[in-house]
Design a protein around this motif. Structure first.
Motif, PDB file in Angstrom:
ATOM      1  N   GLY A  11      33.449  13.361  37.621  1.00  0.00           N
ATOM      2  CA  GLY A  11      32.180  13.854  37.089  1.00  0.00           C
ATOM      3  C   GLY A  11      31.200  14.225  38.199  1.00  0.00           C
ATOM      4  O   GLY A  11      31.484  14.010  39.382  1.00  0.00           O
ATOM      5  N   ARG A  12      30.068  14.772  37.800  1.00  0.00           N
ATOM      6  CA  ARG A  12      29.093  15.245  38.797  1.00  0.00           C
ATOM      7  C   ARG A  12      28.558  14.078  39.628  1.00  0.00           C
ATOM      8  O   ARG A  12      28.573  14.142  40.860  1.00  0.00           O
ATOM      9  CB  ARG A  12      27.953  15.990  38.088  1.00  0.00           C
ATOM     10  CG  ARG A  12      26.995  16.695  39.051  1.00  0.00           C
ATOM     11  CD  ARG A  12      26.154  17.733  38.326  1.00  0.00           C
ATOM     12  NE  ARG A  12      25.501  17.191  37.160  1.00  0.00           N
ATOM     13  CZ  ARG A  12      24.373  16.485  37.164  1.00  0.00           C
ATOM     14  NH1 ARG A  12      23.757  16.258  38.316  1.00  0.00           N
ATOM     15  NH2 ARG A  12      23.845  16.031  36.047  1.00  0.00           N
ATOM     16  N   LEU A  51      39.480   5.429  29.389  1.00  0.00           N
ATOM     17  CA  LEU A  51      38.673   4.216  29.215  1.00  0.00           C
ATOM     18  C   LEU A  51      38.928   3.520  27.883  1.00  0.00           C
ATOM     19  O   LEU A  51      38.685   2.322  27.747  1.00  0.00           O
ATOM     20  CB  LEU A  51      37.178   4.577  29.307  1.00  0.00           C
ATOM     21  CG  LEU A  51      36.681   4.924  30.711  1.00  0.00           C
ATOM     22  CD1 LEU A  51      35.360   5.695  30.629  1.00  0.00           C
ATOM     23  CD2 LEU A  51      36.518   3.655  31.540  1.00  0.00           C
ATOM     24  N   SER A  52      39.386   4.269  26.890  1.00  0.00           N
ATOM     25  CA  SER A  52      39.541   3.672  25.562  1.00  0.00           C
ATOM     26  C   SER A  52      40.814   2.835  25.432  1.00  0.00           C
ATOM     27  O   SER A  52      41.076   2.281  24.374  1.00  0.00           O
ATOM     28  CB  SER A  52      39.495   4.760  24.483  1.00  0.00           C
ATOM     29  OG  SER A  52      40.582   5.630  24.650  1.00  0.00           O
ATOM     30  N   PHE A  70      30.946   4.770  35.861  1.00  0.00           N
ATOM     31  CA  PHE A  70      30.203   5.996  35.553  1.00  0.00           C
ATOM     32  C   PHE A  70      30.950   6.873  34.550  1.00  0.00           C
ATOM     33  O   PHE A  70      30.457   7.922  34.153  1.00  0.00           O
ATOM     34  CB  PHE A  70      29.912   6.790  36.839  1.00  0.00           C
ATOM     35  CG  PHE A  70      28.628   6.361  37.526  1.00  0.00           C
ATOM     36  CD1 PHE A  70      28.432   5.041  37.921  1.00  0.00           C
ATOM     37  CD2 PHE A  70      27.605   7.277  37.775  1.00  0.00           C
ATOM     38  CE1 PHE A  70      27.242   4.638  38.533  1.00  0.00           C
ATOM     39  CE2 PHE A  70      26.417   6.888  38.378  1.00  0.00           C
ATOM     40  CZ  PHE A  70      26.236   5.575  38.770  1.00  0.00           C
ATOM     41  N   SER A 109      23.907   3.217  33.021  1.00  0.00           N
ATOM     42  CA  SER A 109      23.221   3.256  31.727  1.00  0.00           C
ATOM     43  C   SER A 109      22.325   4.497  31.719  1.00  0.00           C
ATOM     44  O   SER A 109      22.546   5.433  32.501  1.00  0.00           O
ATOM     45  CB  SER A 109      22.428   1.963  31.513  1.00  0.00           C
ATOM     46  OG  SER A 109      21.861   1.960  30.223  1.00  0.00           O
ATOM     47  N   TYR A 135      24.568   8.531  21.738  1.00  0.00           N
ATOM     48  CA  TYR A 135      24.803   8.353  23.174  1.00  0.00           C
ATOM     49  C   TYR A 135      23.926   7.213  23.715  1.00  0.00           C
ATOM     50  O   TYR A 135      24.402   6.317  24.431  1.00  0.00           O
ATOM     51  CB  TYR A 135      24.499   9.676  23.892  1.00  0.00           C
ATOM     52  CG  TYR A 135      24.398   9.603  25.388  1.00  0.00           C
ATOM     53  CD1 TYR A 135      25.534   9.580  26.195  1.00  0.00           C
ATOM     54  CD2 TYR A 135      23.151   9.585  26.023  1.00  0.00           C
ATOM     55  CE1 TYR A 135      25.435   9.529  27.580  1.00  0.00           C
ATOM     56  CE2 TYR A 135      23.040   9.535  27.402  1.00  0.00           C
ATOM     57  CZ  TYR A 135      24.182   9.497  28.177  1.00  0.00           C
ATOM     58  OH  TYR A 135      24.077   9.439  29.547  1.00  0.00           O
ATOM     59  N   ALA A 165      19.450  12.684  36.969  1.00  0.00           N
ATOM     60  CA  ALA A 165      20.061  12.871  38.286  1.00  0.00           C
ATOM     61  C   ALA A 165      20.635  14.274  38.374  1.00  0.00           C
ATOM     62  O   ALA A 165      21.842  14.492  38.215  1.00  0.00           O
ATOM     63  CB  ALA A 165      21.137  11.820  38.522  1.00  0.00           C
TER      64      ALA A 165
HETATM   65  N1  LIG Z   1      23.511  12.973  35.052  1.00  0.00           N
HETATM   66  C1  LIG Z   1      22.456  12.274  34.651  1.00  0.00           C
HETATM   67  O1  LIG Z   1      21.307  12.654  34.866  1.00  0.00           O
HETATM   68  C2  LIG Z   1      22.663  10.966  33.920  1.00  0.00           C
HETATM   69  C3  LIG Z   1      21.545  10.342  33.348  1.00  0.00           C
HETATM   70  C4  LIG Z   1      21.723   9.122  32.707  1.00  0.00           C
HETATM   71  C5  LIG Z   1      22.984   8.533  32.668  1.00  0.00           C
HETATM   72  N2  LIG Z   1      24.049   9.181  33.206  1.00  0.00           N
HETATM   73  C6  LIG Z   1      25.371   8.548  33.121  1.00  0.00           C
HETATM   74  O2  LIG Z   1      26.021   8.635  34.372  1.00  0.00           O
HETATM   75  C7  LIG Z   1      27.423   8.772  34.183  1.00  0.00           C
HETATM   76  C8  LIG Z   1      27.926   9.996  34.940  1.00  0.00           C
HETATM   77  O3  LIG Z   1      27.201  11.134  34.494  1.00  0.00           O
HETATM   78  P1  LIG Z   1      27.595  12.604  34.981  1.00  0.00           P
HETATM   79  O4  LIG Z   1      26.375  13.417  34.869  1.00  0.00           O
HETATM   80  O5  LIG Z   1      28.342  12.541  36.258  1.00  0.00           O
HETATM   81  O6  LIG Z   1      28.567  13.022  33.779  1.00  0.00           O
HETATM   82  P2  LIG Z   1      29.936  13.836  33.841  1.00  0.00           P
HETATM   83  O7  LIG Z   1      30.236  14.262  32.445  1.00  0.00           O
HETATM   84  O8  LIG Z   1      29.906  14.870  34.916  1.00  0.00           O
HETATM   85  O9  LIG Z   1      30.989  12.704  34.277  1.00  0.00           O
HETATM   86  C9  LIG Z   1      31.486  11.751  33.387  1.00  0.00           C
HETATM   87  C10 LIG Z   1      32.983  11.615  33.621  1.00  0.00           C
HETATM   88  O10 LIG Z   1      33.502  10.630  32.692  1.00  0.00           O
HETATM   89  C11 LIG Z   1      34.783  11.046  32.309  1.00  0.00           C
HETATM   90  N3  LIG Z   1      35.182  10.479  31.007  1.00  0.00           N
HETATM   91  C12 LIG Z   1      34.670  10.777  29.787  1.00  0.00           C
HETATM   92  N4  LIG Z   1      35.349  10.119  28.820  1.00  0.00           N
HETATM   93  C13 LIG Z   1      36.310   9.393  29.459  1.00  0.00           C
HETATM   94  C14 LIG Z   1      37.351   8.535  29.025  1.00  0.00           C
HETATM   95  N5  LIG Z   1      37.557   8.287  27.711  1.00  0.00           N
HETATM   96  N6  LIG Z   1      38.153   7.965  29.954  1.00  0.00           N
HETATM   97  C15 LIG Z   1      37.986   8.221  31.277  1.00  0.00           C
HETATM   98  N7  LIG Z   1      37.009   9.017  31.762  1.00  0.00           N
HETATM   99  C16 LIG Z   1      36.193   9.606  30.853  1.00  0.00           C
HETATM  100  C17 LIG Z   1      34.693  12.582  32.217  1.00  0.00           C
HETATM  101  O11 LIG Z   1      35.978  13.153  32.347  1.00  0.00           O
HETATM  102  C18 LIG Z   1      33.759  12.915  33.368  1.00  0.00           C
HETATM  103  O12 LIG Z   1      34.434  13.319  34.527  1.00  0.00           O
HETATM  104  C19 LIG Z   1      27.652   8.838  32.672  1.00  0.00           C
HETATM  105  O13 LIG Z   1      27.952   7.529  32.211  1.00  0.00           O
HETATM  106  C20 LIG Z   1      26.300   9.260  32.138  1.00  0.00           C
HETATM  107  O14 LIG Z   1      26.094   8.802  30.811  1.00  0.00           O
HETATM  108  C21 LIG Z   1      23.915  10.392  33.825  1.00  0.00           C
END
Ligand SMILES: NC(=O)c1ccc[n+]([C@@H]2O[C@H](COP(=O)([O-])OP(=O)(O)OC[C@H]3O[C@@H](n4cnc5c(N)ncnc54)[C@H](O)[C@@H]3O)[C@@H](O)[C@H]2O)c1
Length: 278
Positions: A11-12, A51-52, A70, A109, A135, A165
């Motif tokens: 993820g990002r 993850l599930s 994450f 979170s 969510y 972020a």
């Molecule tokens: N980006 C933000 O500003 C922000 C803000 C608050 C919280 N978050 C949290 O930070 C974390 C990362 O965010 P992000 O922006 O990098 O999101 P993202 O979607 O880029 O990355 C999340 C990753 O989780 C993986 N994923 C999803 N379901 C999955 C599963 N069942 N099994 C395994 N992997 C799984 C996806 O493939 C993805 O690569 C997340 O938990 C998000 O809720 C992000």
């Protein structure tokens, strides 16, 4: 430290954490759903894991000292999707951490656990849960799970209630921005703090207009350095003014506070997909 596990590595945000985490342990195990993560760091291995699935996640966390969790659906989605990846997925992480004797979970979170609080309320980390979406509800569940596993099973957790972020591209982000450098500092401090117990901290930079209060998380030593005020004048000049009657302007959750349950909250947020390459 011998081994850190990172979920959501494809993820990002995961892309900004891999190098730092690899420096903090002998071995970094990065995990996600994609079959291949591409180029890996010298002490990094990649494991594709859903993850599930508790059996898979229990094996993933074997011999880990800490897990940086994450992985999740990072947006509002239909409840059944959130249930598997974000709720069952969170249970599996804490249960696998307990079974494997993992010391601490660092958890992504979100502000959306408290997203329906008004932005004019300068909320602390002790604000009651007030989710804005399924969510956000899943983030509430995971925070309570972290609390339960600390009280009953001695697994420490630091829950990072991240605000935004991503690059500052909308008026809300002038208050809610968490720079990538500050995200890295936040995760580093969450790992290195000697005692975490059950902690909650807002993931936000040192913005003049930050709408949340981290006073109760001072023990973590997180002292953000970046400030979104540098972007304020241009953002306010080029973006439409906010309607103070609209929940997406009034509430901490921004657009998530006004979307229909199950519909994307980030679709209107103009998020720049600037994933970091190794
Ligand atoms: N980006 C933000 O500003 C922000 C803000 C608050 C919280 N978050 C949290 O930070 C974390 C990362 O965010 P992000 O922006 O990098 O999101 P993202 O979607 O880029 O990355 C999340 C990753 O989780 C993986 N994923 C999803 N379901 C999955 C599963 N069942 N099994 C395994 N992997 C799984 C996806 O493939 C993805 O690569 C997340 O938990 C998000 O809720 C992000």
């Amino acid at each position: 430290m011998k081994k850190i596990v990172l979920t959501g590595a494809a993820g990002r945000l995961g892309s900004y954490l891999r190098e730092t985490l690899a420096k903090l342990a002998d071995e970094l195990v990065s995990s996600d759903l994609v079959p291949d993560l591409g180029k890996l760091l010298p002490n990094e291995q990649y494991v594709c894991a859903d993850l599930s699935d508790l059996t898979t996640i229990t094996a993933l966390l074997k011999d880990a000292d800490m897990v940086v969790h994450f992985g999740a659906i990072g947006d509002e989605a239909p409840f059944d999707d959130i249930l598997q990846s974000n709720i069952v997925g969170a249970y599996n992480i804490w249960e696998a951490a307990y079974k494997n004797g993992v010391r601490r979970v660092i958890y992504a979170s979100s502000i959306h656990a408290v997203g329906m609080h008004k932005k004019t309320d300068f909320i602390g980390t002790d604000a009651p849960h007030r989710p804005d979406t399924y969510y956000g509800l899943a983030k509430c569940f995971a925070e309570d799970l972290a609390s339960l596993y600390w009280d009953k099973r001695g697994v420490e957790s630091v829950c990072l209630r991240i605000l935004s972020a991503s690059q500052v591209s909308n008026p809300r982000a002038v208050g809610s921005w968490l720079s990538y450098d500050d995200l890295i500092q936040l995760v580093e401090k969450s790992i290195s703090t000697p005692v975490a117990g059950f902690s909650i901290v807002y993931g936000v930079s040192n913005n003049d207009r930050a709408p949340v209060d981290n006073a109760l998380a001072s023990h973590l030593g997180y002292r953000p350095k970046d400030n979104a005020e540098q972007f304020a004048a241009e953002i306010y000049a080029t973006q439409p003014a906010l309607d103070p009657q609209d929940p997406s302007a009034m509430c901490h959750g921004g657009p998530f506070a006004s979307v229909e349950l199950g519909n994307s909250g980030i679709a209107t947020m103009n998020i720049i997909p600037d994933k970091k390459e190794i």
